[in-house]
Every structure is written in structure tokens, then in C-alpha cells.
Design an enzyme around this catalytic site. Sequence first.
Site, mmCIF file in Angstrom:
data_model
loop_
_atom_site.group_PDB
_atom_site.id
_atom_site.type_symbol
_atom_site.label_atom_id
_atom_site.label_comp_id
_atom_site.label_asym_id
_atom_site.label_seq_id
_atom_site.Cartn_x
_atom_site.Cartn_y
_atom_site.Cartn_z
ATOM 1 C CE LYS A 176 -0.267 -11.478 2.308
ATOM 2 N NZ LYS A 176 -1.015 -12.495 3.103
ATOM 3 C CD GLU A 250 9.403 -6.601 15.168
ATOM 4 O OE1 GLU A 250 9.297 -7.371 16.149
ATOM 5 O OE2 GLU A 250 10.146 -5.611 15.161
ATOM 6 C CB CYS A 284 4.967 -12.456 18.781
ATOM 7 S SG CYS A 284 4.663 -10.718 19.156
ATOM 8 C CD GLU A 384 5.636 -18.245 17.967
ATOM 9 O OE1 GLU A 384 5.676 -18.479 16.758
ATOM 10 O OE2 GLU A 384 5.655 -17.090 18.437
HETATM 11 P P1 NAD Z 1 2.857 -16.630 8.818
HETATM 12 O O1 NAD Z 1 4.322 -16.402 8.733
HETATM 13 O O2 NAD Z 1 2.309 -17.918 8.361
HETATM 14 O O3 NAD Z 1 2.077 -15.502 7.972
HETATM 15 C C1 NAD Z 1 2.249 -14.123 8.209
HETATM 16 C C2 NAD Z 1 1.904 -13.336 6.958
HETATM 17 O O4 NAD Z 1 2.863 -13.604 5.944
HETATM 18 C C3 NAD Z 1 0.565 -13.675 6.324
HETATM 19 O O5 NAD Z 1 0.029 -12.485 5.779
HETATM 20 C C4 NAD Z 1 0.928 -14.675 5.225
HETATM 21 O O6 NAD Z 1 -0.016 -14.702 4.188
HETATM 22 C C5 NAD Z 1 2.268 -14.136 4.757
HETATM 23 N N1 NAD Z 1 3.216 -15.127 4.274
HETATM 24 C C6 NAD Z 1 3.378 -16.401 4.677
HETATM 25 N N2 NAD Z 1 4.432 -16.961 4.055
HETATM 26 C C7 NAD Z 1 4.968 -16.003 3.269
HETATM 27 C C8 NAD Z 1 6.092 -15.971 2.377
HETATM 28 N N3 NAD Z 1 6.867 -17.018 2.207
HETATM 29 N N4 NAD Z 1 6.361 -14.810 1.721
HETATM 30 C C9 NAD Z 1 5.585 -13.718 1.910
HETATM 31 N N5 NAD Z 1 4.506 -13.703 2.719
HETATM 32 C C10 NAD Z 1 4.205 -14.826 3.398
HETATM 33 O O7 NAD Z 1 2.460 -16.323 10.340
HETATM 34 P P2 NAD Z 1 1.042 -16.435 11.056
HETATM 35 O O8 NAD Z 1 0.736 -17.850 11.352
HETATM 36 O O9 NAD Z 1 0.037 -15.634 10.293
HETATM 37 O O10 NAD Z 1 1.316 -15.631 12.413
HETATM 38 C C11 NAD Z 1 1.835 -16.200 13.557
HETATM 39 C C12 NAD Z 1 3.303 -15.870 13.705
HETATM 40 O O11 NAD Z 1 3.498 -14.449 13.719
HETATM 41 C C13 NAD Z 1 3.878 -16.360 15.013
HETATM 42 O O12 NAD Z 1 5.118 -16.968 14.789
HETATM 43 C C14 NAD Z 1 4.053 -15.082 15.829
HETATM 44 O O13 NAD Z 1 5.035 -15.157 16.843
HETATM 45 C C15 NAD Z 1 4.402 -14.099 14.775
HETATM 46 N N6 NAD Z 1 4.175 -12.733 15.247
HETATM 47 C C16 NAD Z 1 5.262 -11.958 15.582
HETATM 48 C C17 NAD Z 1 5.092 -10.677 16.091
HETATM 49 C C18 NAD Z 1 6.272 -9.816 16.443
HETATM 50 O O14 NAD Z 1 6.078 -8.600 16.586
HETATM 51 N N7 NAD Z 1 7.470 -10.340 16.595
HETATM 52 C C19 NAD Z 1 3.797 -10.174 16.266
HETATM 53 C C20 NAD Z 1 2.707 -10.982 15.923
HETATM 54 C C21 NAD Z 1 2.910 -12.263 15.412
#
Ligand code: NAD
Length: 480
Positions: A176, A250, A284, A384
Amino acid sequence: MRTYPRLFVGGEWCEPSTAETIEVVEAHSEEVIARVPSAGPADVDRAVAAGRRAFDETDWPRLPIGDRIDAVRRIVDGFAERAEELARTISSENGAPIGFSRLGQVAAPIDIMNSMIDVAAGTAWEERRTGRYVDYLVRREPVGVVGAIVAWNVPQVLIATKLAPALLSGCTAIVKAAPEASVDAMMLAEIIEAADLPRGAVSVLTGGAEAGRAMVEHPGIDKISFTGSSAAGREIGARCGSSLKRVSLELGGKSAAVVLDDADLETLAKGLRFASFVNNGQACAAQTRILAPRSTYDEVVDAVAGSADSLRVGNPLDPSTKMGPLVSRRQRDRVRDYIAGGRRDGARLVTGGVDAPPGQTTGWFVQPTVFADVVNTMEIAQEEIFGPVVCVIPYDDEPDAVRLANASRYGLAGSVWTSDADRGLRVARSVRTGTFGINGYAPDPLAPFGGYKESGIGREWGSFGLEEYIELKAINGIPT
Ligand code: NAD
């Protein structure tokens, strides 16, 4: 503008169950560049049914490892053939400078998939061991149907990191994508279609949080592998916990770069261009808290500001650009709010803090921004921000630096900058994060990647990442 009317489900392009669509907007021009379906729960049902059939009713999970390696190699080849198109697409979607995209958005996923192939080739999928009482076999069996839910910042890195070990271990997968990065996800679906995997081995869904939630709740999915915010990760972890679904998370970070008093400040200024500002700060592992000794505080602030000012801001598709716009208006506004909050809290703005570079009329820009005189408890030092904003925080001595580095609810990454290797290692061993760098920050696809504390649960990459998709089985009492 590209229009994708269908979803790639169970090995074929299917009409979506809803009429809802997602508009993908280019970060630089603010124009709609694509329209894709927004998958609903019925599409998730269909993808899970296909994944289950491929897992439960075909020989995919039991194929010799060489056959699964060949399948993943075909994905790598298809990916490599479309490398430049993928790099440009991702730069348009999330604003990553094209120079970084070619490496970090496209070469990196290829490297990650190839590394995982090597790990899988060297893994003992079934091994005989002698126990205390009996001889036994340890078998590494696939965990089942995997739901991979990812963020938009390095979309194909995140997908490759989950898809390669899932397929190599014999799982089937439903990916997804994040809405912002839907076009590169559709390109991946085309690549997978051409790679001729068993029907249902991989489905790729474009959609929002609702589709993600439907996956997390779905009883047909055995494991969720999630990369995204800690807020969503917390919800996903709780839901998976209630059904005892396997889960890897992650999540976010607020990593510290610990600058010791013997650090070479030129190396620091150069290194932070990657460690703090890579991908426009939308990383991240970005080191956004720079811990500086009081004895060289002003010099460190100058070096960090110099690093920020050296980044040419502009159109991400221009090869001379080192920092592009942020992914969306919402993200730009969030970052602006944090900058305003930093000023209100009394931090000193050293450079940046303004939006577009002169002459730039579109694009969600934030100039690389450095705050000095930051107290570690301020909002800009704890939250963050996910943009090009760093804080320089003074410390008294090495134990104080380690204490401050650890005074965060996150624990993803970090670095130490010093001319003394022993001091560097001592600090590295004391900071509670999943990854750490000395005089730089260079992730390696064979080393474990993941977070302590609210940065996540589990590890990706290398043999550590492969294990996340494996159930261990002991068959005891085998004949000697
Ligand atoms: P987000 O959590 O808003 O969304 C991430 C994904 O999850 C999207 O595909 C979204 O549609 C889906 N999603 C959102 N809420 C959900 C839920 N309740 N249940 C299931 N799916 C859900 O994050 P974002 O804004 O897209 O990305 C930024 C974040 O990702 C930052 O916090 C960053 O640090 C983190 N990140 C972490 C890593 C790592 O390896 N630790 C790598 C890249 C990004």
C-alpha cells in the site's frame, strides 16, 4: 497528466471498487500530474484473497530459493530499465533533488534488493542441529501474507526493503503506497506485472489511511510491515497486538549529531549536507539536533549554518539543485509552524526561516534553516519536523552530550564527530539508537536498520531484515 484507471490486484489490472481517486500533485509546479484510484476495503479484500490463494494453494512458498531469487532478479532488472523515469517521477512527487533521486531513490532500492538476494542465497533455510536430547531440524518458513504500508519520502527504498525479503522468504505481499507517491507505485506494479510472478504473489494498492487500516484489520494478512509516522505506528501496533498479528514498525526520529571539541568542522559542514539535509530534510534518520560543546559553540554554529547555506535551493529536476520543495502544502505549513514556534520559544534563527528562494513562484519551499541557542526541551528539539530545520544545542561535557542525545522519545539514528576514534566509539556505544555513524552517516543495506523507543519495533536490511518475514519451526526427534 497520467491517469491510471485500475489497480494492480492479484496479478492483473482490476476496476477499483470505488470511484474515489487520488490526485498526485507535483511538489515543484503544484500541478496535478496524475490521477490514480483510491483503494477501498473491498479492493483490500480482493488483494488479500489473491495473496492467500498464492500462498496457500500454489507452490510459491515451497519453491527452491533459486527460483524465488530469479523472480526478485526480474523485478530488479525491470526496475533498472526504468531507473531514470523512476528518479524523475519521484523527484516530481516529493521534491527530492534529481541528483539524490538517482542514487537514493533508485540505485538504493536496487542495491537493497540485490543485497537481500545475497543474504537469501546464503541463508540456511533448513538446518540440522543437535539438541540436549534429540536431533532436530530448524526450518525457516515464510510468515504468510504480508501487508506492506509505506511513506512517501523514499517510497521505493521502503517498498524494496519489505518486498524483497518477503518474496525471498516465500511470502506473498500487498503493498500500500502513500498517496503522495502513487505514480512510482504504479510504475512498480507495471514492473512486477512484466516480471511474471505467480498470480497474487504481489498486489500494489494506491490509497490512503483507510486502505491501510483495512489491511491492518484484515484476518487474512499474517504480518504488517509499516514505515511511517510514530502516531500511525502506535495505532497499527495496538491493532496488530489485539489480533496477535506479526508487526514491524519503522517510525519517526529526532536524531542527534554529537560534535566533540576535537571535531574537524569542515568534515562536519560537508557531512551534514547529507546527514541533516538529505532529501530536503524529509528523512527519518536526519540528524536534526546538533549537540555542540560550549567551548567551540560559535564555530559549530557557523559550520552548521555554512552547511545549510551551501545547499542550492530550486527546481528538483535541475541537476544543480541540492534542495527541492517539500512534498506538499500541508507539510510546508507544518514546517513553517515549527519555525514560528522555535522563534516564539526564544531560539535564535541563524539562517533560513523563509520560504521560496527569490524568483520561485510555485513549489512548497522552505529554505534550509538553522536555529542556535536551542534548549533540548523546546518543541523544535523534541518533535520530528520532517523538513530542512536543524537546532544547535549547547552541552557542558561528554556525559552531558550523551544525556542530551538520549533525552528524546525517539531512538532511530545519530552520529558523532571527532578526531579521536576511541572517544567516538565511546559515544556511539552510549547513545540509545538503532543506527549510528562516526564522522558521517552512511547506512549500509547489510547492516541492521531500525529504531529504539518510539522509532519502532524490529529491524530491516541484511539477515536481520530477512528474519522479520520468517517463522522458525523446530522438527524434533529426526532420525540420526
Ligand atoms: P504516515 O504515518 O502519515 O503514513 C505512512 C503510510 O501509512 C501511508 O501509506 C498512509 O496512507 C498510511 N497510514 C496512515 N495512517 C494509517 C493507519 N492508521 N493505519 C494504516 N495505515 C496508515 O507517515 P508519512 O507522513 O507518510 O511519512 C512520514 C513519516 O514516516 C515520518 O515520521 C518519518 O520519520 C517516517 N519514516 C520512517 C522511516 C524509518 O525507516 N524509520 C523511513 C521513512 C519515513
